[in-house]
Design a protein around this motif. Structure first.
Motif, PDB file in Angstrom:
ATOM      1  N   LEU A 197      14.660  51.155 -12.020  1.00  0.00           N
ATOM      2  CA  LEU A 197      13.610  51.418 -13.002  1.00  0.00           C
ATOM      3  C   LEU A 197      12.256  51.448 -12.290  1.00  0.00           C
ATOM      4  O   LEU A 197      11.818  50.440 -11.746  1.00  0.00           O
ATOM      5  N   PRO A 198      11.584  52.601 -12.336  1.00  0.00           N
ATOM      6  CA  PRO A 198      10.307  52.718 -11.621  1.00  0.00           C
ATOM      7  C   PRO A 198       9.116  52.309 -12.477  1.00  0.00           C
ATOM      8  O   PRO A 198       9.168  52.342 -13.714  1.00  0.00           O
ATOM      9  N   CYS A 199       8.047  51.938 -11.785  1.00  0.00           N
ATOM     10  CA  CYS A 199       6.794  51.588 -12.463  1.00  0.00           C
ATOM     11  C   CYS A 199       5.629  51.952 -11.547  1.00  0.00           C
ATOM     12  O   CYS A 199       5.635  51.611 -10.365  1.00  0.00           O
ATOM     13  N   GLN A 231      12.601  38.561 -22.280  1.00  0.00           N
ATOM     14  CA  GLN A 231      13.245  37.705 -21.292  1.00  0.00           C
ATOM     15  C   GLN A 231      12.643  37.991 -19.924  1.00  0.00           C
ATOM     16  O   GLN A 231      12.614  39.147 -19.476  1.00  0.00           O
ATOM     17  N   TYR A 232      12.159  36.975 -19.263  1.00  0.00           N
ATOM     18  CA  TYR A 232      11.611  37.113 -17.915  1.00  0.00           C
ATOM     19  C   TYR A 232      12.727  37.508 -16.949  1.00  0.00           C
ATOM     20  O   TYR A 232      13.840  36.958 -16.991  1.00  0.00           O
ATOM     21  N   ILE A 233      12.438  38.479 -16.067  1.00  0.00           N
ATOM     22  CA  ILE A 233      13.422  38.897 -15.068  1.00  0.00           C
ATOM     23  C   ILE A 233      12.988  38.460 -13.679  1.00  0.00           C
ATOM     24  O   ILE A 233      13.700  37.732 -12.994  1.00  0.00           O
ATOM     25  N   ILE A 234      11.815  38.903 -13.253  1.00  0.00           N
ATOM     26  CA  ILE A 234      11.397  38.681 -11.878  1.00  0.00           C
ATOM     27  C   ILE A 234       9.920  38.997 -11.743  1.00  0.00           C
ATOM     28  O   ILE A 234       9.362  39.701 -12.591  1.00  0.00           O
ATOM     29  N   HIS A 235       9.268  38.447 -10.728  1.00  0.00           N
ATOM     30  CA  HIS A 235       7.896  38.857 -10.451  1.00  0.00           C
ATOM     31  C   HIS A 235       7.633  38.777  -8.954  1.00  0.00           C
ATOM     32  O   HIS A 235       8.356  38.095  -8.225  1.00  0.00           O
ATOM     33  N   ALA A 261      18.086  40.406 -10.599  1.00  0.00           N
ATOM     34  CA  ALA A 261      17.605  41.713 -10.157  1.00  0.00           C
ATOM     35  C   ALA A 261      16.867  41.597  -8.828  1.00  0.00           C
ATOM     36  O   ALA A 261      16.642  40.502  -8.317  1.00  0.00           O
ATOM     37  N   SER A 262      16.508  42.771  -8.304  1.00  0.00           N
ATOM     38  CA  SER A 262      15.626  42.858  -7.130  1.00  0.00           C
ATOM     39  C   SER A 262      14.374  43.624  -7.509  1.00  0.00           C
ATOM     40  O   SER A 262      14.433  44.549  -8.343  1.00  0.00           O
ATOM     41  N   LEU A 263      13.277  43.242  -6.895  1.00  0.00           N
ATOM     42  CA  LEU A 263      11.998  43.923  -7.115  1.00  0.00           C
ATOM     43  C   LEU A 263      11.509  44.454  -5.784  1.00  0.00           C
ATOM     44  O   LEU A 263      11.324  43.671  -4.833  1.00  0.00           O
ATOM     45  N   ILE A 264      11.331  45.764  -5.732  1.00  0.00           N
ATOM     46  CA  ILE A 264      10.822  46.409  -4.526  1.00  0.00           C
ATOM     47  C   ILE A 264       9.400  46.884  -4.807  1.00  0.00           C
ATOM     48  O   ILE A 264       9.181  47.678  -5.738  1.00  0.00           O
ATOM     49  N   ILE A 265       8.447  46.394  -4.029  1.00  0.00           N
ATOM     50  CA  ILE A 265       7.036  46.779  -4.191  1.00  0.00           C
ATOM     51  C   ILE A 265       6.637  47.597  -2.977  1.00  0.00           C
ATOM     52  O   ILE A 265       6.864  47.174  -1.833  1.00  0.00           O
ATOM     53  N   THR A 266       6.042  48.762  -3.196  1.00  0.00           N
ATOM     54  CA  THR A 266       5.636  49.601  -2.076  1.00  0.00           C
ATOM     55  C   THR A 266       4.539  48.913  -1.265  1.00  0.00           C
ATOM     56  O   THR A 266       3.843  48.015  -1.766  1.00  0.00           O
ATOM     57  N   GLU A 267       4.393  49.360  -0.037  1.00  0.00           N
ATOM     58  CA  GLU A 267       3.440  48.706   0.860  1.00  0.00           C
ATOM     59  C   GLU A 267       2.006  48.771   0.322  1.00  0.00           C
ATOM     60  O   GLU A 267       1.225  47.831   0.479  1.00  0.00           O
ATOM     61  N   ASP A 268       1.658  49.886  -0.325  1.00  0.00           N
ATOM     62  CA  ASP A 268       0.311  50.002  -0.879  1.00  0.00           C
ATOM     63  C   ASP A 268       0.188  49.344  -2.252  1.00  0.00           C
ATOM     64  O   ASP A 268      -0.890  49.339  -2.854  1.00  0.00           O
ATOM     65  N   LEU A 288      12.354  48.114 -10.170  1.00  0.00           N
ATOM     66  CA  LEU A 288      13.268  47.043 -10.538  1.00  0.00           C
ATOM     67  C   LEU A 288      14.679  47.561 -10.352  1.00  0.00           C
ATOM     68  O   LEU A 288      15.021  48.635 -10.862  1.00  0.00           O
ATOM     69  N   ILE A 289      15.500  46.806  -9.648  1.00  0.00           N
ATOM     70  CA  ILE A 289      16.880  47.229  -9.415  1.00  0.00           C
ATOM     71  C   ILE A 289      17.830  46.214 -10.048  1.00  0.00           C
ATOM     72  O   ILE A 289      17.795  45.024  -9.730  1.00  0.00           O
ATOM     73  N   LEU A 290      18.667  46.723 -10.956  1.00  0.00           N
ATOM     74  CA  LEU A 290      19.786  45.945 -11.477  1.00  0.00           C
ATOM     75  C   LEU A 290      21.003  46.414 -10.689  1.00  0.00           C
ATOM     76  O   LEU A 290      21.455  47.544 -10.887  1.00  0.00           O
TER      77      LEU A 290
END
Lengths: 117, 112
Positions: free
Chosen positions: B20-22, B45-49, B60-67, B73-75
């Motif tokens: 899921l992109p943001c 429901q809180y997932i991740i931050h 889940a996993s959260l991938i944040i771009t370098e910038d 969000l990856i399930l």
């Protein structure tokens, strides 16, 4: 572990009636919040309490009052209910507010579904 | 708080990863990225931050771009119970009222 408990789960009121929505948390959190969610929309903050003894207005406070009774409990009161206040109300709590070095998630109750005729 | 942009809806097959992109291009240096989900009419429901680094927990996993202008969000193995509306929220340490600003989120449908 109950987390955040809201009562009642459902309520129907007539215009002009008053009622209090109750919220209690058992996680020893400092901060508590009241949100409303209208159909197809995100949650909007009504009031919050950063710590016991303090309350502040959120985004949509008109028509509501709150009381932080103690660290566990945070109630929301509608003094004179209006049809525009028909909504689902969510209470939330979180671990810290003033400590900017830690950013803690909010934990939500299952909501109170309120209809005002 | 920075504004976020999410696709209104997505679907994925059961057992596959849901990504899921943001977009949060106006995020500032001290703002965190939070993910919540709301199943049917339950409370969010809180997932991740996360702040800068990628994060993983049991959900889940959260991938944040370098910038830091976008995140995903990856399930890893979506199940039917993951069908929900997913909200990406940017929140500062002392943002106005410490509120969470919920947009309209992404409605994820997991197909059998």
């Amino acid at each position: 572990n109950a987390g955040v408990t809201q009562t009642p789960k459902f309520q129907v009121l007539k215009t002009g009636q008053s009622m209090t929505l109750q919220c209690a948390q058992d996680m020893n959190h400092n901060s508590m919040y009241w949100y409303r969610q209208d159909p197809g929309m995100g949650l909007r903050l009504i009031y919050y309490s950063a710590s016991e003894g303090t309350t502040d207005k959120g985004e949509v406070p008109n028509g509501y009052n709150v009381s932080r009774l103690n660290k566990r409990e945070f109630s929301l009161r509608l003094e004179s209910a209006a049809p525009s206040q028909t909504s689902v109300y969510f209470c939330a709590s979180s671990d810290t507010f003033m400590d900017s070095t830690r950013n803690q998630p909010q934990h939500f109750g299952d909501g109170t579904r309120l209809s005002i005729l | 708080d920075a504004k976020t942009t999410q696709p209104p809806s997505m679907d994925c097959a059961e057992g596959r990863a849901a990504n899921l992109p943001c977009n949060h291009s106006t995020i500032s240096g001290n703002e965190y990225v939070y993910w919540y989900r709301q199943i049917h009419s339950q409370g969010p429901q809180y997932i991740i931050h996360g702040l800068k680094n990628n994060e993983t927990n049991e959900m889940a996993s959260l991938i944040i771009t370098e910038d830091r202008k976008s995140s995903t969000l990856i399930l890893p193995h979506a199940t039917l119970r993951d069908t929900a509306v997913y909200y990406c929220i940017v929140r500062g340490p002392k943002s106005s009222g410490d509120k969470l600003t919920f947009g309209t989120g992404t409605r994820l449908a997991v197909r059998p």
